[in-house]
Design an enzyme around this catalytic site. Structure first.
Site, PDB file in Angstrom:
ATOM      1  N   ASP A  78      -4.830   1.452  10.841  1.00 19.74           N
ATOM      2  CA  ASP A  78      -6.207   1.010  11.072  1.00 19.74           C
ATOM      3  C   ASP A  78      -6.297   0.430  12.481  1.00 19.74           C
ATOM      4  O   ASP A  78      -6.386   1.171  13.453  1.00 19.74           O
ATOM      5  CB  ASP A  78      -6.557   0.012   9.953  1.00 19.74           C
ATOM      6  N   THR A  79      -6.194  -0.883  12.621  1.00 22.72           N
ATOM      7  CA  THR A  79      -6.204  -1.447  13.979  1.00 22.72           C
ATOM      8  C   THR A  79      -4.908  -1.119  14.724  1.00 22.72           C
ATOM      9  O   THR A  79      -4.869  -1.168  15.950  1.00 22.72           O
ATOM     10  CB  THR A  79      -6.344  -2.983  13.945  1.00 22.72           C
ATOM     11  N   GLY A  80      -3.836  -0.839  13.986  1.00 23.77           N
ATOM     12  CA  GLY A  80      -2.538  -0.568  14.605  1.00 23.77           C
ATOM     13  C   GLY A  80      -1.649  -1.796  14.646  1.00 23.77           C
ATOM     14  O   GLY A  80      -0.466  -1.705  14.988  1.00 23.77           O
TER      15      GLY A  80
ATOM     16  N   ARG B  30      -5.381   0.458  -6.782  1.00 27.05           N
ATOM     17  CA  ARG B  30      -4.156   1.084  -6.267  1.00 27.05           C
ATOM     18  C   ARG B  30      -3.680   2.224  -7.159  1.00 27.05           C
ATOM     19  O   ARG B  30      -2.987   3.124  -6.711  1.00 27.05           O
ATOM     20  CB  ARG B  30      -3.025   0.047  -6.168  1.00 27.05           C
TER      21      ARG B  30
ATOM     22  N   THR C  45      -0.374  -3.694  12.222  1.00 31.24           N
ATOM     23  CA  THR C  45       0.720  -3.729  11.247  1.00 31.24           C
ATOM     24  C   THR C  45       1.863  -2.808  11.668  1.00 31.24           C
ATOM     25  O   THR C  45       3.034  -3.214  11.679  1.00 31.24           O
ATOM     26  CB  THR C  45       0.200  -3.303   9.851  1.00 31.24           C
ATOM     27  N   LEU C  46       1.522  -1.560  12.013  1.00 34.45           N
ATOM     28  CA  LEU C  46       2.571  -0.599  12.335  1.00 34.45           C
ATOM     29  C   LEU C  46       3.297  -0.968  13.628  1.00 34.45           C
ATOM     30  O   LEU C  46       4.525  -0.825  13.713  1.00 34.45           O
ATOM     31  CB  LEU C  46       1.971   0.803  12.431  1.00 34.45           C
TER      32      LEU C  46
ATOM     33  N   GLY D 282       0.768  -1.251   0.000  1.00 34.16           N
ATOM     34  CA  GLY D 282       0.000   0.000   0.000  1.00 34.16           C
ATOM     35  C   GLY D 282       0.789   1.285   0.000  1.00 34.16           C
ATOM     36  O   GLY D 282       0.278   2.331  -0.381  1.00 34.16           O
TER      37      GLY D 282
ATOM     38  N   ASP E 185       0.472   2.992   4.309  1.00 32.07           N
ATOM     39  CA  ASP E 185      -0.655   3.682   3.675  1.00 32.07           C
ATOM     40  C   ASP E 185      -1.687   4.108   4.706  1.00 32.07           C
ATOM     41  O   ASP E 185      -2.162   5.228   4.691  1.00 32.07           O
ATOM     42  CB  ASP E 185      -1.287   2.805   2.576  1.00 32.07           C
TER      43      ASP E 185
ATOM     44  N   ASP F 180      -5.716  -0.562  -1.750  1.00 34.05           N
ATOM     45  CA  ASP F 180      -6.497  -1.463  -2.604  1.00 34.05           C
ATOM     46  C   ASP F 180      -7.749  -1.968  -1.932  1.00 34.05           C
ATOM     47  O   ASP F 180      -7.867  -1.970  -0.702  1.00 34.05           O
ATOM     48  CB  ASP F 180      -5.653  -2.687  -2.975  1.00 34.05           C
TER      49      ASP F 180
END
Ligand code: IMP
Ligand code: MG
Length: 179
Positions: free
Chosen positions: A106-108, A168, A110-111, A44, A103, A162
């Site tokens: 969201d929930t946090g 994308r 991934t980061l 993303g 990108d 996406d």
């Protein structure tokens, strides 16, 4: 016909360009170090990172650039919960000052996963930059150091984001409506 369609442009290409310029003004001073690396989370972040680094160049900032492919989402809009490294960075980031680029926060999951992953690999510091932030969706306590735009809880696509691998390429960000 696809069973979903694009509705309501939230951010135009011009708005995105202006916001990217502002973000780079904010982050440039943090990037002036010898061992500076920018790492994009694929897929993303590819368009956002490309614009950030071209703008940073105007500020005389010259990062090394790498990518990590993380997976958590199955096809569709629901996350599986678990994040794993599908393809890792290939460069040595020991002692590097890192800015991680994603990108959307969201929930946090991934980061926060990515930040820990890069610290485990020896980064001196890891800051994060998310183009979009959906604070109402947070499950894991995690904030980005630099945020482009806050958004409500819509599923959004374009400018790298996406839906099921589509959209994308859009130069703007829009909502997807499911019919
Ligand atoms: P998190 O781990 O829940 O914070 O999810 C972050 C990842 O989920 C992002 O990198 C996106 O790939 C994906 N994601 C979350 N919300 C959206 C959305 O509205 N549109 C497209 N992708 C999204
Ligand atoms: Mg995605």
């Amino acid at each position: 016909m696809r069973p979903h369609h694009i509705r309501d442009v939230l951010f135009t290409a011009d708005q995105i360009e202006r916001r990217v310029n502002e973000l780079v003004d904010e982050m440039a001073s943090a990037c002036r170090t010898d061992n500076f690396v920018m790492i994009g989370i694929l897929r993303g972040s590819f368009m956002f990172l490309a614009d950030l680094v071209r703008d940073l160049y105007q500020h005389d900032v010259h990062p090394r650039i790498d990518f990590v492919t993380l997976e958590s989402y199955y096809s569709g809009t629901e996350s599986s919960g678990a994040v794993h490294v599908a393809k890792d960075i290939s460069m040595d980031i020991s002692d590097a000052t890192v800015i991680l680029v994603d990108d959307i926060l969201d929930t946090g999951r991934t980061l926060s996963f990515a930040t820990k992953h890069l610290l485990d690999k020896g980064a001196r510091s890891v800051r994060s930059c998310a183009l979009l932030d959906k604070p109402s969706r947070r499950v894991v306590a995690c904030e980005a150091d630099f945020v482009g735009f806050k958004v409500e809880d819509y599923f959004v696509v374009g400018y790298g984001l996406d839906y099921d691998s589509h959209y994308r390429e859009l130069p703007y960000i829009a909502k997807v409506m499911f019919t």
